[in-house]
Design a protein around this motif. Structure first.
Motif: not given
Lengths: 633, 524, 104
Positions: B148-151, B157-163, B243-247
């Protein structure tokens, strides 16, 4: 003595920290003062240490530990320093010359942005260099080693707004990193073989553990050579030094002339026992030194940028030091380092005065006639050039360079072509040094003087000139006058191995001295006569062959081109080609497979009754066939 | 009980933050921060309980509650020195993550903090679980908030990366699940006891082929997370789009769970099989080091550049873990901790740059030092850490790894040393592209504020401290690593710190010579 | 040796099956279904006569009942569909949307 010794190292680090963190908030004069005073304190402390040491002369040197850096798996280096004759000479030169250069820079860099940042980096450098030469164990030495590399990067790229400077800084860092990697591998090997990285322990255990002349010992020594040639800009890792002249002149003087580039010389000198156990490696050192000193002389001969001339000259002079190390003339190498620090720093700083006076023009063909406009710079530069060319008897360079040539001649490890090339190079050195003297200071003045040097700068130049003349008097050769306290003092650091037995005599020494002096004077004369009548340009213009040779020398004998072809371009091409990560195609391939599968199977869902009925019937037929076949069989 | 509180406090804090966040975002942030700080304080108090002079590597604090005893699933959390180091790391990164998102996250703030806190709980749970099913539970639980953090809060390009992230790690974990079930049944077959508890499962007797397959299951699961060379391709996308915290959480913590898993589960449960696979694993590590470095150099997106450096650094960690000597293992631990801070800081800086310039493209950046000297200085500092400059902790980690590897395989160490050169290439490019050079777009940025300076300054201070005084970490991890090495090296030498050093002048070129001849009783 | 009648029943069955697959007109699909049912009935009657039992013919009556019921339901569905769409095309019955390309 230990307090003074730690002061020498720690004060520059502390002031570097202060300057880098809060330097931007303090007035320029304060930053400059902190920068200079800290190195000054280091120097004063070093003098105290020196006087203590000379009084006591402990046979094993003096060792003191701050704390144990780490203790893991048998590796327990301490933050510890050891003082002996070699490191004492090194720290004296580093702190003294460093102090002088800081004073010069406080005036010459005053109008620049980032003044405090400059002094922060310079102090960080001085601290790292001192750590390097005083380190008791190889890990701490490596810390200093990389630290000076870092500061070199930061200072070459000091004027960061110009991307060219950044590229030069990157080149310097990466090329020296290649050497550092070789050194690191040597460290691993040493630890695995000796169980410790403590220098003294390794050197005393080496004769027992390593078989003299064995492949292992030679390979180990060659790895150390790899590290040394990187930092000292010798073949094959010398391509970074000419480009490093992109940095401010005080940086070139301190780092790329007097101190950092001599770190390789120090390393080999410090680990001399390992080298004496590997004669092929020692000979390799001599060969590298000779080839380098020979080739860079020619490159220096054709450069237009005054600092690049001096850069190639530095490469050449360090080649002399390597030659000395390679033939076993350890003290001669360090003696030459000692004198070279003075006259090379002097040359750079007076060149800096000339550059600043000509609107930051570096091209010597655009300068001229500064003899009258900048008298102090002229006379000090002249003295420096004379010392570089080893003008007989009155310059420091004479004594140190000739002790090297004498060493190459007389040592059983030497070979004739080594000292012959070294002598020829003496001639070339004189030619290129006085070419600069003539073109910059004599003749017609082509440009107005835009900036006169400040009082402090002139003072520094005069002091350095004084030492360029007198520093040699403490290492006089025996055939002239028996007064060499420096050499005898240095020998105490190399007393674990027998001094080489020279197989020549005083007469030969005198003859060598005469020949090299003659060559030097001939070179000076050649330079003046050629450039007075500008004969070189005439030759080059007339013949395409000469032009080709000229550009070959100018480009540093094509090393840059070669490395670009072999390493830089393939790396960049591969990296760029693979930037979306070819491996990812495997996984996106799987995803595509899933998508294709989806489209194939979803095409079965037509929504038509007929199709569904067909699949039903097909399935039933297959099933029935199977049942019938199974019951039949 | 303390460990359970360590796991629960972030979740509770997250839920409270979520409730508060519906009304007031500032209160939400402060509650989350308070929870993170409390957790950190609790972890510090655990530190006081650690006794470094103890020889045994057994856990020094544990909490065990039977859950589904018939199947051997228990709520069993415990920690030893190694685990404690990672818990401290997690809690401190947790604080930094909340602080870093203070201005960056502006919508769905409540849900964001809930996600981050639950993620922190899951991570701490992963680091403390001693029961395989509980470990698997927390392992999978980490994926959910991260997805969820990524998506939701990520970039273009978050959808692709999260999946991609979820699929990769999930499928990898399925292999691990197969291994978990496998060893459960094998153990039950030989001893009749159905258990998933780690201490009970150690020393299971099984045929070599079975051990190899089961170990591979674990290995693949952890290799995806670390990430090991061919399975690393999820990382750049996930790191860049988060996001930064996610990274920060991803780079600093999630990657470490993979390495931790190897050290805690894969190697102790299957020592012989791990030994057999160590050449391959070391090779993967070496390739990862160089490959990650080359690719990092080639990127145009600043964040992606930093992401690939993680691949490179974790390559060193894999190399160190599978080299198996004490030096290499200690180096791996230090490298893990320092990589978390250095790369984490780099992600923070990229995030700060992006907040101000709204771009991560190198072509648009450059010359930022003049207008934002603090950003320039910190970028320089942390890039130098990434290229393992001595004096900072990363150097200690890499040097010890290389030294330890040299003791068992000279080739691997020499090739991995090339990593020193290639890391310089990308490190310097990072600096040059972002903060040096001409300021082509004429940026005038606001420099770091107090909050940002404090976080980066803290990270810098930690790296400097570890670089000059790594002994506390070495001491804390020592007993756990001795425990691990006891199984791995399978040597009959005495268990002291000298047994990592091979007392010969020149090493045998075949590193297995010294290992093959030692007998091994239990596994195979 | 398979009875000729059985073969005939099988042939009828296959014709009916193929008819379902091929015909587009719903009415003819129903007729084909009827044909299949009749074929099954024929097969069971023949089977009964082989063993000289009346069971085959009894079951045949059952099949007729089932077929008739099926036809009744089928015809009413067909008529309801015809009232809606004004045609008896089987392909028109599909409510599936066009297949969309898969998203990234």
């Amino acid at each position: 003595m230990s307090i003074a010794l730690w002061t020498v190292i720690i004060v520059p680090f502390v002031s570097a920290f202060v300057l880098l963190v809060i330097g931007a908030y303090m007035p320029k004069k304060a930053a400059g003062a902190i920068g200079c005073v800290s190195v000054g304190i280091s120097w004063v402390a070093a003098m105290f240490v020196a006087s203590d040491f000379l009084r006591e002369m402990p046979p094993d040197g003096f060792r003191t530990t701050l704390y144990t850096w780490m203790d893991v798996g048998g590796l327990n280096p301490g933050i510890a320093v050891r003082l002996d004759a070699l490191s004492l000479v090194m720290i004296s030169v580093i702190t003294f010359v460093g102090f002088l250069i800081h004073i010069y820079a406080s005036q010459s860099m005053y109008d620049e942005d980032g003044y405090s940042r400059f002094f922060g980096y310079m102090n960080l450098f001085v601290g790292s260099m001192l750590t390097l030469v005083l380190a008791d164990n190889l890990l701490l030495l490596y810390l200093g080693w990389e630290g000076v590399g870092l500061c070199s990067y930061l200072l070459i790229g000091f004027w960061y707004k110009d991307a060219t400077n950044g590229r030069a800084a990157q080149k310097a860092f990466i090329v020296t990193r290649v050497g550092d990697t070789a050194l690191a591998i040597a460290l691993f090997w040493l630890f695995v073989s000796f169980g410790t990285l403590d220098i003294k322990t390794i050197l005393s255990a080496a004769p027992a553990k390593l078989v003299a002349g064995s492949a292992a010992a030679t390979l180990l020594a060659c790895l150390i050579i790899g590290g040394a040639v990187g930092k000292s800009a010798q073949i094959p890792l010398q391509t970074w030094l000419p480009d490093a002249m992109a940095g401010p002149t005080p940086v070139s003087a301190l780092i790329h002339a007097a101190t950092m580039v001599t770190a390789g010389v120090y390393l080999i000198a410090r680990l001399h026992t390992l080298f004496t156990l590997a004669p092929p490696a020692m000979f390799a050192v001599a060969v590298i030194g000779t080839l380098t000193l020979f080739y860079s002389g020619f490159s220096a001969l054709v450069q237009r940028d005054i600092k690049r001339v001096l850069a190639y000259s530095t490469i050449s002079q360090i080649g002399y030091m390597f030659l000395a190390l390679g033939v076993g003339a350890w003290t001669a190498a360090i003696f030459h380092f000692f004198t070279h620090a003075f006259f090379k720093a002097l040359l750079f700083l007076s060149a800096g005065v000339a550059i600043d006076a000509q609107h930051h023009e570096h091209d010597i063909f655009k300068m001229g006639g500064l003899k009258r406009a900048l008298p102090i710079a002229y006379w000090t530069f002249l003295i420096g050039a004379a010392s570089l060319s080893a003008l007989p008897l009155v310059t420091a360079g004479f004594y140190s360079k000739d002790s090297i040539i004498w060493g190459a001649y007389s040592s059983p490890l030497g070979a004739p072509w080594l000292w012959v090339l070294a002598l020829i190079s003496t001639f070339i050195t004189a030619v290129y040094s006085f070419r600069v003297v003539y073109l910059v200071f004599h003749g017609e003045q082509k440009m107005e003087v835009s900036k006169h040097p400040g009082v402090l700068m002139n003072l520094v130049l005069v002091v350095l000139a004084f030492f360029s003349i007198t520093a040699g008097f403490i290492g006089m050769p025996e055939s002239i006058f028996k007064f060499d306290p420096l050499v005898r003092f240095l020998k105490t650091a190399f007393n674990t191995i027998p001094a080489y037995q020279n197989h020549a005599n005083h007469a030969a020494e005198v003859m060598l001295l005469t020949i090299s002096s003659a060559l030097g004077l001939l070179g000076i004369f050649t330079a003046f006569s050629y450039y007075r009548h500008n004969r070189f340009a005439w030759i080059v213009d007339r013949s395409p062959f000469a032009k080709a040779i000229h550009s070959f020398f100018f480009s540093g004998w094509g090393f840059d081109w070669l490395y670009d072809l072999l390493f830089v371009r393939p790396y960049k091409t591969f990296a760029y080609w693979n930037r979306s990560d070819a491996i990812d195609n495997v996984f996106t391939g799987l995803a595509s497979l899933a998508r294709i599968g989806n489209s194939i199977f979803s095409s079965l869902q037509t929504g038509r009754i007929r199709n569904y009925a067909a699949s039903l019937i097909l399935g039933a037929a297959i099933f029935t066939t199977i049942v019938i076949l199974r019951t039949k069989l | 009980m303390k460990l359970t509180w360590l796991i629960l406090i972030p979740t509770i804090g997250g839920i409270l933050a979520w409730i508060a966040g519906k009304r007031n975002t500032l209160a939400c942030r402060w509650i989350a921060l308070a929870a993170a700080l409390a957790d950190f304080a609790l972890a510090l108090s655990l530190l006081a309980q650690l006794d470094v002079s103890a020889i045994s590597g057994k856990p020094f604090v544990q909490h065990r509650v039977p859950w589904v005893s018939a199947l051997g699933i228990n709520y069993f959390v415990a920690t030893d020195g190694l685990g404690l180091l990672l818990i401290l790391l997690s809690t401190s990164i947790g604080i930094a993550a909340v602080v870093a998102s203070w201005r960056e996250i502006t919508d769905h703030v409540a849900e964001f903090h809930l996600a981050i806190m639950v993620l922190l709980s899951a991570i701490i749970g992963t680091f403390t679980a001693y029961n395989l099913v509980l470990f698997y539970f927390f392992w999978e639980l980490m994926l959910v908030p991260m997805y969820f953090l990524i998506a939701v809060w990520g970039h273009e390009n978050r959808r692709y990366a999260a999946i991609k992230f979820v699929l990769f790690t999930f499928i990898g974990s399925l292999f691990m699940l197969a291994g978990i079930l496998g060893i459960h049944f094998v153990h039950a077959g030989t001893s009749g006891i159905y258990t998933f508890d780690l201490p009970d499962l150690q020393g299971t007797i099984m045929p070599a082929a079975t051990a190899m397959w089961l170990m591979l299951g674990f290995f693949i699961g952890f290799a995806v997370k670390i990430p090991a060379f061919p399975l690393h391709t999820w990382l750049p996308d996930a790191h860049t789009e988060a996001p930064t915290a996610g990274s920060l959480h991803l780079a600093a913590l999630l990657l470490k769970t993979g390495a931790y898993g190897l050290l805690r589960f894969a190697i102790p449960l299957f020592p012989t099989a791990s030994l057999q696979i160590s050449p391959l694993a070391m090779a993967l590590g070496v390739v990862g080091v160089i490959y990650g470095a080359i690719l990092s150099f080639a990127q145009q997106d600043l964040k992606r550049m930093v992401a690939y450096t993680s691949v490179s650094h974790m390559g060193f960690v894999i190399l160190g873990i599978y080299a198996g000597t004490e030096l290499a293992l200690q180096g791996a631990i230090i490298a893990i901790i320092c990589h978390a801070f250095a790369t984490g800081a780099l992600f923070l800086i990229v995030g700060m740059i992006q907040e101000r310039t709204h771009t991560r493209d190198i072509a648009h950046l450059g010359g930022l030092w003049a207008t934002a000297p603090k950003i320039g200085g910190f970028t320089l500092f942390f890039a130098m850490a990434a290229l393992s400059l001595p004096g900072l902790g990363n150097f200690i980690g890499e040097f010890l790894i290389l030294l330890g590897t040299f003791q068992v395989s000279r080739t691997a160490a020499v090739i991995a040393s090339i990593g020193l050169v290639v890391s310089a290439i990308y490190g310097l490019r990072l600096i040059q592209a972002s903060v040096l050079g001409p300021n082509v777009k004429n940026w005038t940025l606001s420099d770091l504020n107090a909050r940002e300076t404090a976080v980066l300054g803290a990270f810098a201070a930690i790296l400097l401290w570890i670089g000059l005084h790594p002994q506390p970490i070495i001491e804390t991890a020592r007993t756990s690593l001795i425990q691990i090495r006891q199984d791995f090296i399978a040597t009959s030498a005495p268990l002291n710190s000298d047994s990592g050093r091979i007392n010969s002048t020149i090493l045998p070129l075949n590193k297995f010579e010294s290992r093959k001849n030692t007998g091994r009783s239990t596994n195979d | 040796m398979i009875n000729h009648a059985m073969m005939f029943a099988g042939l009828l069955f296959v014709i009916g099956a193929v008819g379902i697959m091929i015909r587009r007109n719903l009415l003819f699909m129903l007729i084909s279904v009827e044909l299949m049912l009749n074929a099954a009935g024929l097969a069971i009657a023949v089977g009964g006569s082989k063993w000289s039992q009346p069971d085959g013919q009894v079951f045949l009556i059952m099949i007729f009942v089932a077929a008739a019921t099926g036809v009744a339901v089928g015809i009413s569905l067909l008529l309801a569909n015809y009232h809606e769409r004004k045609n008896v095309d089987a392909d028109e019955l599909s409510l599936m949307r066009e297949r969309e390309p898969i998203e990234q």
